[in-house]
Design an enzyme around this catalytic site. Sequence first.
Site, PDB file in Angstrom:
ATOM      1  N   LYS A  52       6.885   2.336   9.785  1.00  0.00           N
ATOM      2  CA  LYS A  52       7.119   2.184   8.340  1.00  0.00           C
ATOM      3  C   LYS A  52       7.013   3.556   7.651  1.00  0.00           C
ATOM      4  CE  LYS A  52       5.521  -2.615   8.255  1.00  0.00           C
ATOM      5  NZ  LYS A  52       4.446  -3.589   7.994  1.00  0.00           N
ATOM      6  N   GLN A  96      -1.716  -3.745   6.206  1.00  0.00           N
ATOM      7  CA  GLN A  96      -1.180  -4.296   7.457  1.00  0.00           C
ATOM      8  C   GLN A  96      -2.063  -5.444   7.945  1.00  0.00           C
ATOM      9  OE1 GLN A  96       1.753  -3.468   8.677  1.00  0.00           O
ATOM     10  NE2 GLN A  96       1.646  -4.753  10.482  1.00  0.00           N
ATOM     11  N   ASP A 119       4.961  -6.090  -0.092  1.00  0.00           N
ATOM     12  CA  ASP A 119       5.027  -7.063   1.006  1.00  0.00           C
ATOM     13  C   ASP A 119       5.303  -8.473   0.475  1.00  0.00           C
ATOM     14  OD1 ASP A 119       4.871  -6.403   3.682  1.00  0.00           O
ATOM     15  OD2 ASP A 119       2.720  -6.044   3.633  1.00  0.00           O
TER      16      ASP A 119
HETATM   17  N1  GUN Z   1       1.870  -8.058  10.102  1.00  0.00           N
HETATM   18  C1  GUN Z   1       2.971  -8.619  10.656  1.00  0.00           C
HETATM   19  N2  GUN Z   1       4.012  -8.554   9.813  1.00  0.00           N
HETATM   20  C2  GUN Z   1       3.577  -7.931   8.697  1.00  0.00           C
HETATM   21  C3  GUN Z   1       4.206  -7.569   7.474  1.00  0.00           C
HETATM   22  O1  GUN Z   1       5.396  -7.818   7.227  1.00  0.00           O
HETATM   23  N3  GUN Z   1       3.411  -6.930   6.585  1.00  0.00           N
HETATM   24  C4  GUN Z   1       2.088  -6.662   6.812  1.00  0.00           C
HETATM   25  N4  GUN Z   1       1.394  -6.053   5.864  1.00  0.00           N
HETATM   26  N5  GUN Z   1       1.489  -7.001   7.935  1.00  0.00           N
HETATM   27  C5  GUN Z   1       2.241  -7.621   8.879  1.00  0.00           C
END
Ligand code: GUN
Length: 292
Positions: A52, A96, A119
Amino acid sequence: MQLLDGLLVSKTIKQELTEKVAIRKSLGKKVPHLAAIIVGNDGASMTYVASKVKSCEEVGYDSTLIQLPSETTEAELLQKIHHLNQDDAVDGYIVQLPLPKHINEHKVLMAVDYRKDVDGFHPENVGRMALGLPCFLPATPAGILELLKRYNIETEGKNCVVVGRSHIVGMPMGLLMQRNDYPGNATVTVVHSKTKDIEKICSQADILIVAIGKPLMITKEMVKPGAVVVDVGITRIEDSTKNSGFRLAGDVDFQQVADQVSFITPVPGGVGPMTIASLLVNTFIAVERKDV
Ligand code: GUN
């Protein structure tokens, strides 16, 4: 069979964003800034967060990676979140998931300023999504919608089966596929661990979206000939033919079903890159909302 090439589409989206960032810069406007918090050192999560951050660099965004040790207390994490909420330099940020067990995920997600919640996990954004109001859509479902759109996949009146009801993918995906929009207007069934006869329900899907985290669960018999298949799963499974000793597998047995579907996402290179592209799009929306 045609591949829904998420890697290719994500590159196009990144190129579009790169151009839009350059235009902002030339107008003296703020460059988007995404921050990511990761608690602990789970290998897969670290890989996702690293990609990311790397993607931010590719499109010309500023980025901040906040790595906290697994012993971080809930109070310490909340403190960081309050700091990010107040930091005008940061337009959007993510925490995350999963978090270590001693931290209450719900409490943490509630603490994120919903205007920076790129998110789309805050209840304000989830509620707005359900009502069709402006909001940040969660990145994976948004990425899937964009992929369907860019391949002109028809969704209206189709039977869409979503396998899995997670808050991150299955639940929002079901809501979005049934909304009165494109992509949408599908007749949606969400199946989960307590559903009876999952095989039969899946085999009736015109559009099958699988996000259950069980590698190779979807076999030939569960896929309708001509179906559109979207595979969100990505799990390391043992493979002695590889130097590493493993390979990445989706929730769908790609080899078995590929020749009977109309479209299918590969794993890797399908949904994963689209998730990151959507996160970048959301961050761009976050900075633009501050312009007005
Ligand atoms: N863990 C798995 N997928 C995601 C996501 O799209 N965002 C976040 N913050 N954590 C994740």
